[in-house]
Write a protein that holds these residues in place. Structure first.
Motif, PDB file in Angstrom:
ATOM      1  N   ARG A 255       0.827  -1.210   0.000  1.00  0.00           N
ATOM      2  CA  ARG A 255       0.000   0.000   0.000  1.00  0.00           C
ATOM      3  C   ARG A 255       0.860   1.258   0.000  1.00  0.00           C
ATOM      4  O   ARG A 255       0.510   2.262  -0.631  1.00  0.00           O
ATOM      5  CB  ARG A 255      -0.956  -0.024   1.193  1.00  0.00           C
ATOM      6  CG  ARG A 255      -2.112  -1.002   1.014  1.00  0.00           C
ATOM      7  CD  ARG A 255      -3.156  -0.857   2.095  1.00  0.00           C
ATOM      8  NE  ARG A 255      -2.748  -1.466   3.356  1.00  0.00           N
ATOM      9  CZ  ARG A 255      -2.987  -2.745   3.669  1.00  0.00           C
ATOM     10  NH1 ARG A 255      -3.610  -3.555   2.825  1.00  0.00           N
ATOM     11  NH2 ARG A 255      -2.594  -3.231   4.831  1.00  0.00           N
ATOM     12  N   ARG A 256       1.986   1.211   0.699  1.00  0.00           N
ATOM     13  CA  ARG A 256       2.891   2.370   0.688  1.00  0.00           C
ATOM     14  C   ARG A 256       3.450   2.579  -0.716  1.00  0.00           C
ATOM     15  O   ARG A 256       3.585   3.723  -1.177  1.00  0.00           O
ATOM     16  CB  ARG A 256       4.031   2.153   1.698  1.00  0.00           C
ATOM     17  CG  ARG A 256       5.048   3.290   1.717  1.00  0.00           C
ATOM     18  CD  ARG A 256       4.422   4.589   2.210  1.00  0.00           C
ATOM     19  NE  ARG A 256       5.273   5.750   1.958  1.00  0.00           N
ATOM     20  CZ  ARG A 256       5.170   6.546   0.902  1.00  0.00           C
ATOM     21  NH1 ARG A 256       4.257   6.303  -0.035  1.00  0.00           N
ATOM     22  NH2 ARG A 256       5.977   7.572   0.753  1.00  0.00           N
TER      23      ARG A 256
ATOM     24  N   ARG B 197       0.719   4.146  -2.833  1.00  0.00           N
ATOM     25  CA  ARG B 197       0.531   5.562  -2.519  1.00  0.00           C
ATOM     26  C   ARG B 197       1.632   6.425  -3.122  1.00  0.00           C
ATOM     27  O   ARG B 197       1.414   7.590  -3.456  1.00  0.00           O
ATOM     28  CB  ARG B 197       0.488   5.779  -0.998  1.00  0.00           C
ATOM     29  CG  ARG B 197      -0.770   5.255  -0.334  1.00  0.00           C
ATOM     30  CD  ARG B 197      -0.928   5.828   1.066  1.00  0.00           C
ATOM     31  NE  ARG B 197       0.196   5.531   1.942  1.00  0.00           N
ATOM     32  CZ  ARG B 197       0.312   4.435   2.684  1.00  0.00           C
ATOM     33  NH1 ARG B 197      -0.655   3.513   2.648  1.00  0.00           N
ATOM     34  NH2 ARG B 197       1.355   4.254   3.461  1.00  0.00           N
TER      35      ARG B 197
END
Length: 436
Positions: free
Chosen positions: A84-85, A88
């Motif tokens: 997810r990082r 993003r």
């Protein structure tokens, strides 16, 4: 907390990175105490928060500057919070390497998944036949693969949406992949004619063709990339591509680039990148590098493209460190420490001794003259010379490791330290891995 500490329930004996006295606490409660490294058990593998963030940011910036998309290989970490990082930071999706990893990515809500292998598992194909929000792309390198993929996808009737398939180009002596342009064109024709499938581009893995950065290896990789580009252009000229949806995440896909040669991918393939379709059908050039997120102090330190660039490898920093306590000094010049094959990777080189914490709680200080010469299941053999002869039982060694892909899978939970090089590192988060 940027990763998983806030979502982890009661800690227990299945978490070997957790102090015995912290069992029963939640992940958030443990991190809220901000325990120092000296309070954590050994053997231990940790992540460095600053290095992780630096690596994610540096790779995203490189992809933007190079004019390509990035779908990092998720198998490196199998840690959805790290995925997810990366998303993003600008990654278009996540790459996976097995049917099970594909289901993990879909369960984690990844919107664009590149399955870098043939999807033949009937159960997973049944899942893909149902309505889904994520775009999934699979590989095929032979008409036999195409037939089985189509049959499994259509086993219960017409799929809710086509499965995008990329033709995989290989090379003699490589791994999977069609061995010639003619064989690849045959695969493309089979995909275009198969029920439930849609020809969506071309792909392959150049890392199977070379294992170093010698001029001969770089030339071989560059030649293969030129063949991949020629295959894509031939399919376009022949009108082989059907209607592939555009828009966010859409378009044809040309994908290559593990963690060792992504610079060459950009050099040869970036001119094809046209996701808005300004020059015709939308095309995305997608790099799949994954090891960069943790980097290492071994194989990737030596082969990363950023080390070949002007100015050296300043972009990435190793985020992985092992910590091992000296448990025996049975003879001069030898120490035995409590980390072994079950804790640390060794397939791309043994760990390197970098620093020592005297008595396990002293400040982290550089240590010269110590080297790991062998690993048993739970022991490291450490040869000591010069000033390293001062190492005593109870001291804790910091170890650099090689090949992150075989490091994460040994740990269900990884402590995240504020700075592994600090005199007294502090626990600031936890990363949970999903390895089955």
């Amino acid at each position: 907390m940027a990763y998983d500490a806030g979502q982890i329930g009661p800690l227990g004996p299945q978490h070997k990175a957790v102090p015995a006295g912290a069992r029963g606490l939640t992940g958030a409660q443990l991190v809220a105490r901000r325990p120092g490294l000296a309070e954590l058990p050994t053997p231990l593998l940790t992540l460095d928060a600053g290095a992780l963030e630096r690596n994610v940011t540096a790779m995203a910036a490189w992809a933007r500057a190079a004019g390509v998309d990035l779908a990092p290989h998720g198998k490196t970490t199998m840690a959805p919070s790290i995925w997810r990082r990366q998303l993003r930071a600008g990654a278009c999706g996540i790459t996976v390497a097995t049917p099970w990893q594909l289901t993990v990515a879909l369960d984690a809500g990844v919107p664009w998944v590149l399955a870098a292998y043939p999807v033949l598992d009937p159960g997973v194909l049944a899942v893909l036949a149902r309505p889904r929000a994520a775009r999934v792309l699979a590989w095929a390198d032979g008409p036999d693969v195409v037939r089985l993929t189509s049959r499994g996808l259509c086993a219960a009737g017409e799929p809710a949406q086509p499965l995008d398939v990329l033709v995989e180009l290989g090379a003699p002596g490589g791994r999977t992949g069609a061995r010639s342009l003619g064989a690849a064109l045959e695969v493309a024709r089979a995909v275009a004619a198969a029920p439930g499938l849609r020809l969506a581009g071309v792909t392959g893995y150049e890392g199977a063709l070379a294992h170093d950065a010698s001029p001969a290896s770089l030339a071989r990789v560059r030649a293969w990339l030129e063949d991949l580009r020629a295959l894509h252009e031939r399919l376009g000229a022949d009108g082989a591509y059907g209607e592939v949806p555009g828009g966010p995440g859409g378009g044809l896909v040309v994908s290559a680039g593990g963690s060792a040669y992504f610079d060459l991918v950009a050099e040869v393939l970036a001119p094809l990148h046209d996701p808005a379709g300004e020059r015709g059908a939308p095309v995305r050039v997608v790099v799949r590098a994954g090891a960069y997120v943790a980097h290492d102090d071994g194989f990737y330190r030596g082969i990363t493209p950023l080390a070949r660039a002007a100015g050296g490898g300043e972009g990435f920093r190793s985020a992985l460190h092992g910590w091992a306590r000296v448990v025996s000094r049975p003879e001069p010049g030898l120490a035995l420490a409590d980390a072994g094959k079950r804790d640390l990777p060794l397939d791309e080189g043994l760990p390197e001794v970098q620093a020592v914490r005297r008595g396990g709680s002293g400040a982290t200080e550089p240590l010269a003259g110590a080297s790991v010469t062998a690993l048993n299941d739970q022991h490291a053999f450490v040869r000591l010379t010069g000033e390293a002869e001062s190492v005593r039982v109870g001291d804790v060694l910091r170890l650099g490791v090689s090949h992150p892909c075989t490091a994460f899978d040994k740990w269900q939970l990884l402590p995240v330290l504020d700075d592994a090089s600090a005199a007294q590192p502090v626990l600031v988060d936890l990363v949970r891995t999903v390895f089955g």
